[in-house]
Design an enzyme around this catalytic site. Structure first.
Site, short mmCIF file in Angstrom:
data_model
loop_
_atom_site.label_atom_id
_atom_site.label_comp_id
_atom_site.label_asym_id
_atom_site.label_seq_id
_atom_site.Cartn_x
_atom_site.Cartn_y
_atom_site.Cartn_z
N GLU A 125 -55.12 -22.78 40.09
CA GLU A 125 -55.30 -24.40 40.17
C GLU A 125 -54.31 -25.11 39.49
O GLU A 125 -53.61 -24.51 38.58
CB GLU A 125 -56.64 -24.62 39.45
N GLY B 121 -54.08 -26.75 37.04
CA GLY B 121 -54.44 -26.51 35.54
C GLY B 121 -54.65 -25.17 34.83
O GLY B 121 -54.89 -25.09 33.63
N GLY C 14 -53.34 -21.12 35.70
CA GLY C 14 -52.55 -20.10 36.79
C GLY C 14 -52.88 -18.55 35.85
O GLY C 14 -53.81 -18.13 36.15
N GLN D 136 -23.28 -11.32 42.01
CA GLN D 136 -22.19 -11.16 41.16
C GLN D 136 -21.30 -10.29 42.00
O GLN D 136 -19.92 -10.55 42.20
CB GLN D 136 -22.56 -10.43 39.71
N PHE E 33 -21.00 -9.91 45.28
CA PHE E 33 -20.20 -10.75 46.33
C PHE E 33 -19.24 -12.03 45.76
O PHE E 33 -18.58 -12.56 46.65
CB PHE E 33 -21.48 -11.56 47.12
N GLU F 127 -49.47 -13.21 40.81
CA GLU F 127 -50.26 -12.10 40.45
C GLU F 127 -49.89 -11.90 38.98
O GLU F 127 -49.86 -10.72 38.75
CB GLU F 127 -50.13 -10.99 41.48
N GLY F 128 -49.72 -12.69 38.43
CA GLY F 128 -49.53 -12.46 36.95
C GLY F 128 -48.12 -12.54 36.50
O GLY F 128 -47.36 -11.66 37.17
N GLN G 30 -44.92 -12.16 31.64
CA GLN G 30 -45.44 -12.13 30.25
C GLN G 30 -46.83 -11.87 30.58
O GLN G 30 -47.37 -11.04 29.37
CB GLN G 30 -45.41 -13.63 29.85
C1 FAD Z 1 -45.20 -19.08 46.02
C2 FAD Z 1 -46.57 -18.94 45.17
C3 FAD Z 1 -47.52 -18.18 45.80
C4 FAD Z 1 -48.81 -17.96 45.16
N1 FAD Z 1 -49.73 -17.36 45.91
C5 FAD Z 1 -50.88 -17.33 44.99
C6 FAD Z 1 -52.23 -17.06 45.76
O1 FAD Z 1 -52.20 -16.32 46.91
N2 FAD Z 1 -53.27 -16.99 45.00
C7 FAD Z 1 -53.38 -17.50 43.88
O2 FAD Z 1 -54.53 -17.67 43.44
N3 FAD Z 1 -52.02 -17.78 43.05
C8 FAD Z 1 -51.21 -17.76 43.98
N4 FAD Z 1 -49.88 -18.35 42.94
C9 FAD Z 1 -50.00 -18.71 41.80
C10 FAD Z 1 -49.51 -17.87 40.70
O3 FAD Z 1 -50.38 -16.57 40.50
C11 FAD Z 1 -49.25 -18.62 39.41
O4 FAD Z 1 -48.44 -19.48 39.54
C12 FAD Z 1 -49.06 -17.75 38.37
O5 FAD Z 1 -50.11 -16.87 37.94
C13 FAD Z 1 -48.48 -18.56 36.83
O6 FAD Z 1 -49.59 -19.43 36.80
P1 FAD Z 1 -49.07 -20.99 36.43
O7 FAD Z 1 -48.00 -21.38 37.54
O8 FAD Z 1 -50.07 -21.78 36.08
O9 FAD Z 1 -48.11 -20.86 35.09
P2 FAD Z 1 -48.77 -20.92 33.70
O10 FAD Z 1 -49.97 -20.04 33.40
O11 FAD Z 1 -48.99 -22.50 33.28
O12 FAD Z 1 -47.49 -20.26 32.81
C14 FAD Z 1 -46.11 -21.08 32.27
C15 FAD Z 1 -45.58 -19.99 31.59
O13 FAD Z 1 -46.49 -19.55 30.44
C16 FAD Z 1 -46.27 -18.19 30.40
N5 FAD Z 1 -47.64 -18.02 29.96
C17 FAD Z 1 -48.78 -18.57 30.14
N6 FAD Z 1 -49.93 -17.89 29.28
C18 FAD Z 1 -49.15 -17.16 28.52
C19 FAD Z 1 -49.85 -16.34 27.41
N7 FAD Z 1 -50.97 -15.98 27.07
N8 FAD Z 1 -49.01 -15.40 26.72
C20 FAD Z 1 -47.41 -15.59 27.22
N9 FAD Z 1 -47.10 -16.30 28.02
C21 FAD Z 1 -47.80 -17.11 28.65
C22 FAD Z 1 -46.31 -17.75 31.66
O14 FAD Z 1 -45.89 -16.45 31.63
C23 FAD Z 1 -45.18 -18.70 32.13
O15 FAD Z 1 -43.94 -18.34 31.76
C24 FAD Z 1 -48.90 -18.52 43.70
C25 FAD Z 1 -47.74 -18.97 42.98
C26 FAD Z 1 -46.35 -19.28 43.72
C27 FAD Z 1 -45.58 -20.05 43.08
#
Ligand code: FAD
Length: 380
Positions: A127, A129, A131, A336, A338, A363-364, A367
């Site tokens: 969502e 807010g 991920g 690099q 290329f 998918e996670g 981190q």
């Molecule tokens: C092209 C694309 C396709 C996707 N497809 C799907 C899908 O089919 N279904 C679905 O449900 N989701 C999907 N996603 C979502 C994706 O799984 C999330 O973007 C991802 O899990 C990260 O969540 P976020 O973007 O909210 O980042 P955030 O959770 O806000 O993370 C931001 C940063 O903080 C770090 N961070 C967050 N929490 C911690 C912690 N506890 N410890 C250390 N570091 C942390 C993260 O590693 C990252 O570097 C997709 C995303 C993209 C970009």
């Protein structure tokens, strides 16, 4: 006993997928990436030749292939283009919760028809807010008589706007965190659902990535997958199964990068000789080859464990983490090798680097994989 040979059937699947990649995906890859074209035509061909929905169980008439078999196919399709091939992996992800926790009626209603006609599905936890913090999701459901009513917004959902049906994770009370989450499966065309494709991705641009809004979406009680309140567990188990497949996508992209480098380094001259003669270039390619081999070993082992009924969240995370990070390094090194041409769209490697980046995020993130692994180590 350890064996590394692929069966005849696995070799045939790999050959079929590689040929498909070369004939149907590679010729379209650059154009579809530039124009963000969803590869409907490729999906129709993939369905026709039997490269989709291979995990649909045998008792429903499907091929019932395991995660290792599906990984071998994903590797070859992603060799062609990870953006175009994205719909195959997204379908895998969407079907997994139903394969794992869906009842007979749900499996017949949602999985069996995928064998009859081209069908897309989507898996929605993320969502705006929430991920990484799946337990912090805010899409809600409430019971009303024999129905559930869903409200909220999912985004970044692969296949989101083309999906025929969606697996959605929602909470009955966000204060309950993971204990409040349930899993639902529903047609994507229900009243109250609106979907918007999100544009402007860095890589995998042909893939459909969408926002899905749920405004008072009413679903019958039988839309609930498994047991109420177990949705978080189903989502995490799904990732144990799906993360090796991300490893496979990374192998496909990385192998392509290495092959392109081997070709280019023999053709490009500098200081009166092919750049392939320079040890610095050779060493980058040698490292790539070793990393790809290590990715294969980790990924195939994680997939094999799932298929043996011993899915391990730590080993699946090893495969995803190592492969995604190695793929990013390999594709960056490919640019690099290329040189300046690597930086230009005319050559294939900048796209591989852009496509690779997503593997460290969805998918996670990398981190989160480290967190999963560290928790596993400390629990032991
Ligand atoms: C092209 C694309 C396709 C996707 N497809 C799907 C899908 O089919 N279904 C679905 O449900 N989701 C999907 N996603 C979502 C994706 O799984 C999330 O973007 C991802 O899990 C990260 O969540 P976020 O973007 O909210 O980042 P955030 O959770 O806000 O993370 C931001 C940063 O903080 C770090 N961070 C967050 N929490 C911690 C912690 N506890 N410890 C250390 N570091 C942390 C993260 O590693 C990252 O570097 C997709 C995303 C993209 C970009």
């Amino acid at each position: 006993m350890i064996g590394f040979d692929l069966t005849e059937q696995q070799q045939d699947l790999k050959r079929l997928a590689r040929r498909f990649s070369e004939e149907e995906i590679i010729p379209r890859a650059r154009r579809y990436d530039e124009n963000e074209t969803f590869p409907q035509d490729v999906a129709e061909r993939a369905f026709a030749v039997g490269l989709m929905n291979l995990g649909v169980p045998r008792d429903l008439g499907g091929p019932g292939l395991g995660i290792l078999d599906c990984s071998l196919i994903l590797e070859e399709l992603n060799y062609g283009c990870a953006g175009i091939a994205n719909f195959v992996g997204a379908n895998e992800l969407g079907t997994l919760p139903i394969r794992l926790a869906g009842n007979d009626q749900q499996q017949r209603a949602y999985l069996a028809p995928m064998l009859e006609k081209l069908t897309f599905c989507a898996f929605a936890t993320t969502e705006p807010g929430a991920g990484s913090d799946v337990a912090g999701l805010r899409t809600t459901y409430r019971r009303e008589g024999d129905s559930f009513v869903l409200n909220g917004t999912k985004h970044f959902i692969s296949n989101g706007s083309v999906a025929d049906w969606i697996v959605v994770f929602a909470t009955r009370d966000k204060r309950l965190k993971h204990k409040g989450i349930s899993c639902f499966v529903l047609p994507a065309t229900l009243n109250g659902i609106s979907r918007t494709r999100m544009h402007g991705k860095l890589g995998q641009r042909a893939a459909d990535t969408s926002e899905i809004r749920f405004d008072d979406v009413r679903v019958p009680a039988d839309a609930l997958v498994g047991i109420e309140g177990e949705g978080f567990r189903y989502a995490m188990t799904t990732f144990d199964y799906s993360r090796p497949e991300i490893g496979a996508i990374a192998i496909g992209i990385s192998q392509r990068a290495l092959d392109e480098c081997l070709k280019y380094s023999r053709q490009r001259s500098a200081f009166g000789q092919a750049i392939a003669n320079f040890q610095a270039v050779q060493f980058m390619m040698a490292d790539m080859a070793v990393e790809i081999e290590a990715m294969r070993l980790l990924t195939y082992k994680a997939a094999w464990l799932v298929d043996q009924g011993h899915a391990s969240n730590a080993v699946s995370s090893y495969a995803k983490l190592f492969s995604a990070d190695a793929c990013m390094k390999i594709t960056t090194d490919a640019v690099q090798i290329f040189g300046g041409y690597g930086y230009m769209r005319e050559y294939p490697v900048e796209k591989l680097m852009r496509d690779a980046k997503l593997l460290q995020i969805y998918e996670g993130t990398s981190q989160i994989q480290r967190l999963v692994i560290a928790r596993h180590l400390l629990k032991a």
